[in-house]
Design an enzyme around this catalytic site. Sequence first.
Site, PDB file in Angstrom:
ATOM      1  N   ARG A 147     -41.639  61.763 -17.637  1.00 28.28           N
ATOM      2  CA  ARG A 147     -41.489  62.658 -16.467  1.00 28.28           C
ATOM      3  C   ARG A 147     -42.565  62.322 -15.438  1.00 28.28           C
ATOM      4  O   ARG A 147     -42.361  62.457 -14.239  1.00 28.28           O
ATOM      5  CB  ARG A 147     -41.573  64.135 -16.871  1.00 28.28           C
ATOM      6  CG  ARG A 147     -41.687  65.053 -15.645  1.00 28.28           C
ATOM      7  CD  ARG A 147     -41.225  66.494 -15.855  1.00 28.28           C
ATOM      8  NE  ARG A 147     -41.625  67.082 -17.102  1.00 28.28           N
ATOM      9  CZ  ARG A 147     -42.861  67.524 -17.393  1.00 28.28           C
ATOM     10  NH1 ARG A 147     -43.820  67.450 -16.485  1.00 28.28           N
ATOM     11  NH2 ARG A 147     -43.113  68.039 -18.561  1.00 28.28           N
ATOM     12  N   TYR A 190     -30.589  64.832   8.347  1.00 24.82           N
ATOM     13  CA  TYR A 190     -29.556  64.780   7.308  1.00 24.82           C
ATOM     14  C   TYR A 190     -29.138  66.213   6.921  1.00 24.82           C
ATOM     15  O   TYR A 190     -29.998  67.110   6.878  1.00 24.82           O
ATOM     16  CB  TYR A 190     -30.122  64.029   6.103  1.00 24.82           C
ATOM     17  CG  TYR A 190     -29.200  63.996   4.913  1.00 24.82           C
ATOM     18  CD1 TYR A 190     -28.053  63.208   4.924  1.00 24.82           C
ATOM     19  CD2 TYR A 190     -29.472  64.743   3.780  1.00 24.82           C
ATOM     20  CE1 TYR A 190     -27.206  63.177   3.837  1.00 24.82           C
ATOM     21  CE2 TYR A 190     -28.633  64.716   2.684  1.00 24.82           C
ATOM     22  CZ  TYR A 190     -27.498  63.937   2.725  1.00 24.82           C
ATOM     23  OH  TYR A 190     -26.661  63.914   1.644  1.00 24.82           O
ATOM     24  N   ASP A 199     -37.928  59.962   7.580  1.00 23.40           N
ATOM     25  CA  ASP A 199     -36.840  59.543   6.688  1.00 23.40           C
ATOM     26  C   ASP A 199     -36.302  58.221   7.245  1.00 23.40           C
ATOM     27  O   ASP A 199     -35.714  58.177   8.321  1.00 23.40           O
ATOM     28  CB  ASP A 199     -35.748  60.626   6.668  1.00 23.40           C
ATOM     29  CG  ASP A 199     -34.571  60.273   5.743  1.00 23.40           C
ATOM     30  OD1 ASP A 199     -34.334  59.077   5.496  1.00 23.40           O
ATOM     31  OD2 ASP A 199     -33.882  61.213   5.292  1.00 23.40           O
ATOM     32  N   LYS A 229     -28.785  55.038  -1.079  1.00 25.60           N
ATOM     33  CA  LYS A 229     -28.003  54.398  -0.027  1.00 25.60           C
ATOM     34  C   LYS A 229     -28.316  52.900   0.031  1.00 25.60           C
ATOM     35  O   LYS A 229     -27.988  52.181  -0.889  1.00 25.60           O
ATOM     36  CB  LYS A 229     -28.283  55.090   1.318  1.00 25.60           C
ATOM     37  CG  LYS A 229     -28.217  56.621   1.243  1.00 25.60           C
ATOM     38  CD  LYS A 229     -26.820  57.152   1.037  1.00 25.60           C
ATOM     39  CE  LYS A 229     -26.790  58.642   0.752  1.00 25.60           C
ATOM     40  NZ  LYS A 229     -27.483  59.463   1.754  1.00 25.60           N
TER      41      LYS A 229
HETATM   42  C1  LIG Z   1     -28.137  60.615   1.672  1.00 18.47           C
HETATM   43  C2  LIG Z   1     -29.315  60.919   2.490  1.00 18.47           C
HETATM   44  C3  LIG Z   1     -30.330  61.755   2.015  1.00 18.47           C
HETATM   45  C4  LIG Z   1     -30.235  62.433   0.665  1.00 18.47           C
HETATM   46  O1  LIG Z   1     -30.262  61.503  -0.365  1.00 18.47           O
HETATM   47  P1  LIG Z   1     -29.668  61.819  -1.840  1.00 18.47           P
HETATM   48  O2  LIG Z   1     -30.095  60.615  -2.602  1.00 18.47           O
HETATM   49  O3  LIG Z   1     -28.200  61.970  -1.699  1.00 18.47           O
HETATM   50  O4  LIG Z   1     -30.305  63.070  -2.304  1.00 18.47           O
HETATM   51  C5  LIG Z   1     -31.419  61.980   2.815  1.00 18.47           C
HETATM   52  N1  LIG Z   1     -31.530  61.427   4.029  1.00 18.47           N
HETATM   53  C6  LIG Z   1     -30.569  60.621   4.538  1.00 18.47           C
HETATM   54  C7  LIG Z   1     -30.745  60.048   5.910  1.00 18.47           C
HETATM   55  C8  LIG Z   1     -29.430  60.335   3.799  1.00 18.47           C
HETATM   56  O5  LIG Z   1     -28.472  59.547   4.305  1.00 18.47           O
END
Ligand SMILES: *Cc1c(COP(=O)(O)O)cnc(C)c1O
Length: 399
Positions: free
Chosen positions: A60, A113, A185, A210
């Site tokens: 963890r 997001y 982000d 992604k």
């Molecule tokens: C998909 C996404 C997230 C969230 O990611 P998860 O892995 O689905 O929790 C956050 N920011 C952006 C820009 C995203 O495209």
Amino acid sequence: MPSDDHPNLGTLSVWAGEDEDLLQKPSAVPVVHSVSFDYRDVDEWLEVALARKRGYIYSRNTNPTVYAFEEKVRQLEGGEAATSFSTGMAAISNTLFTLLSPGDRVVSLKDTYGGTSKIFIEFLPRFQVGVSLCDTTDHEAIEAAVAEGCKVLYLESPTNPTLKVIDLARLAAAGHGVGATVVVDNTFATPINQNPLELGADLVIHSATKCLGGHADALGGVLCGPTDLVEKIFHFREINGASLHPMAAYLLLRGMKTLHLRIRQQNESALKIARYLEAHPFVERVFYPGLESHENHDIARRQMRGYGGILSFMLKGGFDAVRTFLPRLRYAHLAANLGAVETIAGPPATTSHVECTAEEREALGIPESLVRYSVGVEDPEDLIADLEQALAHAAQAVG
Ligand SMILES: *Cc1c(COP(=O)(O)O)cnc(C)c1O
């Protein structure tokens, strides 16, 4: 191993064959599923437990496969330290809940997001954290909101799904002017196209689900930045438990071997496709930072090395056109994902902003006639031919 010469079958089932040095030096990173790590030397165990020596105690907290993934992203983003999470949303929520306390204020954008936006609208206010969400490309308004004082300035560029671009260096400077921690982000750009830390951000976050993983088969999140900040957030995560699974870390690591090749291809294909769509009579508008017509193309050109594989476009004929158009695409998954080797398309109502009501999407300026299109690594001429036939069909059926 117990040194008993004649253990019984039960003991053998548990212990036989598992020598400590099973791991030589494999050429591929091994998936270490082990929950914990053994120590014969209790003093060494204590050193590692007290973080005076690098090592692993319990997965963890830390795990060798997970560490390899964190280290790869850290070096690509040019950060001092990195830590990882079970998902991108875990990275985002753990960061915000570590940095913010009751009475603090966070400034962010209307276009973050969908899940992130939910944290700002639904969860943080319950903990008496003040939230100001600004018009995404109104730099003066963001600077004015920041100037009123804030603990965290949370940014995203390009944004999802309308690919808005903001000047990260300019806003990082504004955040630092009031002593805020500036978080970016960087999911859409990837470290191949943009390095927010170089532009002045304190922390950079990815949904590794992604583009980093790139194969749509593993969820994950990651954070990079200065050691003191990353350690604080790591501590919140190790206690709250949103740890990245070693198998997911392995899949992400394997995907990242070709990150630069995929992104190079996706940058090139997406620009070609954006230009094609822009000239199509049934397309009302195309959103892609690489187009000269993009409202902040100049900023994008300055702060990005490539414009990424994701674009979006509005169809004439509203949601009816979207509903007719999407199922005609042969080379696209219709799914709530992006950044994979396969092309993926979908409307915001079922993808980026599935968490929002139609009214909330309207308020966020996300048109119902929008299609988000994440370009894969297929040959771009085949994708264009595919779009051509689907657009012709939708234009005939609706237009
Ligand atoms: C998909 C996404 C997230 C969230 O990611 P998860 O892995 O689905 O929790 C956050 N920011 C952006 C820009 C995203 O495209």
